[in-house]
Structures are given as structure tokens and as C-alpha cells.
Design an enzyme around this catalytic site. Structure first.
Site, PDB file in Angstrom:
ATOM      1  N   ARG A 173       6.837  -1.932  16.187  1.00 49.85           N
ATOM      2  CA  ARG A 173       7.256  -3.159  15.520  1.00 49.85           C
ATOM      3  C   ARG A 173       8.693  -3.558  15.886  1.00 49.85           C
ATOM      4  NH1 ARG A 173       5.563  -1.528   9.491  1.00 49.85           N
ATOM      5  NH2 ARG A 173       6.459   0.434  10.278  1.00 49.85           N
TER       6      ARG A 173
ATOM      7  N   HIS B  34       6.384  -7.154   5.194  1.00 54.70           N
ATOM      8  CA  HIS B  34       5.095  -6.483   5.043  1.00 54.70           C
ATOM      9  C   HIS B  34       4.267  -6.705   6.296  1.00 54.70           C
ATOM     10  CE1 HIS B  34       1.858  -4.677   2.578  1.00 54.70           C
ATOM     11  NE2 HIS B  34       1.070  -5.408   3.354  1.00 54.70           N
TER      12      HIS B  34
ATOM     13  N   ARG C  30      10.694  -8.513   1.154  1.00 51.04           N
ATOM     14  CA  ARG C  30       9.880  -7.454   1.751  1.00 51.04           C
ATOM     15  C   ARG C  30       9.335  -7.918   3.091  1.00 51.04           C
ATOM     16  NH1 ARG C  30       7.791  -2.736   1.847  1.00 51.04           N
ATOM     17  NH2 ARG C  30       5.690  -2.372   2.679  1.00 51.04           N
TER      18      ARG C  30
ATOM     19  N   GLY D 120      -1.323  -2.262  12.355  1.00 51.53           N
ATOM     20  CA  GLY D 120      -1.244  -0.906  12.886  1.00 51.53           C
ATOM     21  C   GLY D 120       0.117  -0.538  13.440  1.00 51.53           C
ATOM     22  N   ARG D 121       1.192  -0.947  12.745  1.00 56.29           N
ATOM     23  CA  ARG D 121       2.567  -0.741  13.233  1.00 56.29           C
ATOM     24  C   ARG D 121       2.726  -1.298  14.643  1.00 56.29           C
ATOM     25  NH1 ARG D 121       1.809   4.511  11.177  1.00 56.29           N
ATOM     26  NH2 ARG D 121       1.985   5.395  13.264  1.00 56.29           N
TER      27      ARG D 121
ATOM     28  N   ASP E  44       5.695   3.601  16.595  1.00 56.80           N
ATOM     29  CA  ASP E  44       5.902   2.392  15.806  1.00 56.80           C
ATOM     30  C   ASP E  44       6.377   1.306  16.767  1.00 56.80           C
ATOM     31  OD1 ASP E  44       6.695   0.345  14.086  1.00 56.80           O
ATOM     32  OD2 ASP E  44       7.417   1.734  12.549  1.00 56.80           O
TER      33      ASP E  44
ATOM     34  N   LYS F 217      13.575  -0.655   9.246  1.00 53.67           N
ATOM     35  CA  LYS F 217      13.649  -2.079   8.922  1.00 53.67           C
ATOM     36  C   LYS F 217      15.085  -2.477   8.601  1.00 53.67           C
ATOM     37  CE  LYS F 217       8.905  -2.503   7.193  1.00 53.67           C
ATOM     38  NZ  LYS F 217       8.039  -2.808   6.028  1.00 53.67           N
TER      39      LYS F 217
ATOM     40  N   CYS G  13      -4.100   4.350   3.614  1.00 52.35           N
ATOM     41  CA  CYS G  13      -2.687   3.986   3.652  1.00 52.35           C
ATOM     42  C   CYS G  13      -2.288   3.512   2.264  1.00 52.35           C
ATOM     43  CB  CYS G  13      -2.441   2.896   4.705  1.00 52.35           C
ATOM     44  SG  CYS G  13      -3.307   1.338   4.351  1.00 52.35           S
TER      45      CYS G  13
ATOM     46  N   THR H 226      -0.364  10.406  11.792  1.00 51.64           N
ATOM     47  CA  THR H 226      -0.408   8.982  12.141  1.00 51.64           C
ATOM     48  C   THR H 226       0.424   8.636  13.367  1.00 51.64           C
ATOM     49  OG1 THR H 226      -0.055   6.755  11.260  1.00 51.64           O
ATOM     50  CG2 THR H 226       1.446   8.450  10.482  1.00 51.64           C
TER      51      THR H 226
ATOM     52  N   GLU I 153       1.020  -6.760   8.434  1.00 52.83           N
ATOM     53  CA  GLU I 153      -0.399  -6.993   8.182  1.00 52.83           C
ATOM     54  C   GLU I 153      -1.214  -5.705   8.291  1.00 52.83           C
ATOM     55  OE1 GLU I 153      -3.744 -10.069   9.903  1.00 52.83           O
ATOM     56  OE2 GLU I 153      -2.283  -9.243  11.302  1.00 52.83           O
TER      57      GLU I 153
END
Length: 237
Positions: free
Chosen positions: A164, A88, A86, A129-130, A162, A190, A102, A150, A90
Site C-alpha cells: 500500500r 480503511h 481513518r 489485500g494490502r 504490504d 500509515k 481479519c 499473512t 477495501e
């Protein structure tokens, strides 16, 4: 009370899960270039509901974004098996303070147990926060309270929906000798990013649905805006 629907039955009784042995040396994927394990330490984990696991926590040198990401090795991968992984991001409000806005905290708890059972890694990525940071995330919450979802709240602040980038995650997997995974995630981005970075995602495994009165708009936006595989239809209209 929050409603939780899991794709597989879980045992929440307190018990310990053994961390895996050192991963065998494998061919390092291209994305791992320059990244290497910096340190490793065993840490016992206990969650508020009493569930316990033992993790071997890895830190890294040479990650492309310079952030202090962690990899938690959990359980034991069967011989010839594929690790369950996964990614994940933060979430201080959800992971630590138990925010119901969330589903991050419940997903983290679920992931630790499922990976402990199957064997694999939880990559804890410093992407609050993405990817927009804690203060910006809280500013976006205020805009959500005025009616934005969001994603629109982020863009109203001049920030990406987003932000990320999972290059560092691919580097971490490579430094651990992992080039093929089963991905515990509802997020198709992802999967796509990891595949583009040279990581073989053999299949994407959905998480449970962690629904509360306070996060239903958030979860619905993830389904409708970015194609997350969250089965909300059986729980909400």
C-alpha cells in the site's frame, strides 16, 4: 462468538449521525497537487446491527494511482478541532461478507461510529489485500491454511508483505482542505507515510481489538511483524 474490546465505550443503539458541513478553505498540502474534488453526494448508512449514520461521499479527479477511492465525511468537527480520520483499505471478504479471518469489517463499523461522534473523514481506499488484489489475497489465504502467516504468504507468491502507498490518501485530504488530523489506526506505517507526504498527524488513536477464533494468528502477526498497536496480551496468551 467474536470477542471485541474497545478503548472507549460505544453506544450501538440505532441513531443518525449528521455529516459535516463543507470543509473551509485551507492551505493545500503539497501532496494534493493535481487532485481535486470531482463530486459529492449524501448517503444514509445502516449497518447490520442497526447503527445508522449519514455520510457525505466525495469522489476525486487527479489521484496519483488513478483508483476510485472515496472519502466519507462524518459528523461535525468542533470549531478549532482536528478531524478524526481513518484510512480503511477495501476488504471485500471482511467489509461485505463478514469474514472472520481479519478484523476489517468490525474496524469499518467502529470507525464510522467513532468518526461520526468526533467529526472527520473515513477514506475508503481501493487497496484490497494490502494492495495485492482480491484473487492474490485468496491465494495467500490458502497458503496461510498451510501454516504461513499473512506476510510470509504474500512473499511466497512473489508479492510485497504490504504493497500500500498512501499518496492518494494525502491527496484526498489536501483536496478536502485538511492538513492536520488525528489518525484512527493501529498501523505505524500509515502515520509515517502520511507525515512524509506533508500531512500533520497530531496523534494516532488505536482502534478496538476485534478478536475471533479465526483471526488470532492474523492479529498476532500484525503485532509481531509490523508493530501494530493491538492489545492482544489481555485477551490471548
Amino acid at each position: 462468538m467474536p470477542q471485541v474490546q474497545l478503548p472507549e465505550q460505544q453506544n450501538n443503539s440505532p441513531r443518525a449521525a449528521r455529516a459535516p458541513q463543507t470543509p473551509p478553505a485551507q492551505q493545500t498540502p503539497p501532496a494534493a497537487d493535481g487532485a481535486r474534488v470531482r463530486s459529492r453526494v449524501r448517503i444514509p448508512l445502516t449497518f447490520p446491527d442497526g447503527y445508522r449514520a449519514e455520510a457525505e461521499v466525495f469522489t476525486f479527479h487527479g489521484l496519483t494511482d488513478g483508483a476510485e477511492h472515496l472519502a466519507l465525511a462524518l459528523g461535525t468537527v468542533p470549531e478549532g478541532g482536528t478531524p478524526l480520520v481513518r484510512l480503511h483499505s477495501e476488504c471485500l471478504t471482511g467489509d461485505v461478507f463478514g469474514s472472520d479471518r481479519c478484523d476489517c469489517g468490525p474496524q469499518l463499523r467502529e470507525a464510522v461510529e467513532r468518526i461520526s461522534d468526533a467529526g472527520g473523514y473515513l477514506l475508503y481506499l481501493r487497496q484490497e489485500g494490502r494492495g495485492i488484489g482480491l484473487y492474490n489475497k485468496l491465494d495467500a489465504y490458502a497458503l496461510q491454511d498451510s501454516g504461513l502467516d499473512t506476510y510470509d504468504a504474500n512473499t511466497a507468491l512473489g508479492l510485497p508483505e504490504d504493497g500500500r502507498d498512501y499518496t492518494a490518501a494525502a491527496q484526498m485530504l489536501g483536496a478536502l482542505g485538511v492538513d492536520g488530523i488525528e489518525l484512527l489506526s493501529n498501523n505505524p506505517d500509515k502515520d509515517a507515510q502520511l507525515a512524509a507526504l506533508g500531512v500533520t498527524v497530531e496523534r494516532r488513536v488505536p482502534t478496538g481489538v476485534h478478536l475471533s477464533e479465526s483471526n488470532v494468528r492474523y492479529l498476532r502477526a500484525k503485532v509481531e511483524r509490523t508493530g501494530h498497536s493491538i492489545e492482544l496480551s489481555r485477551l490471548v496468551g
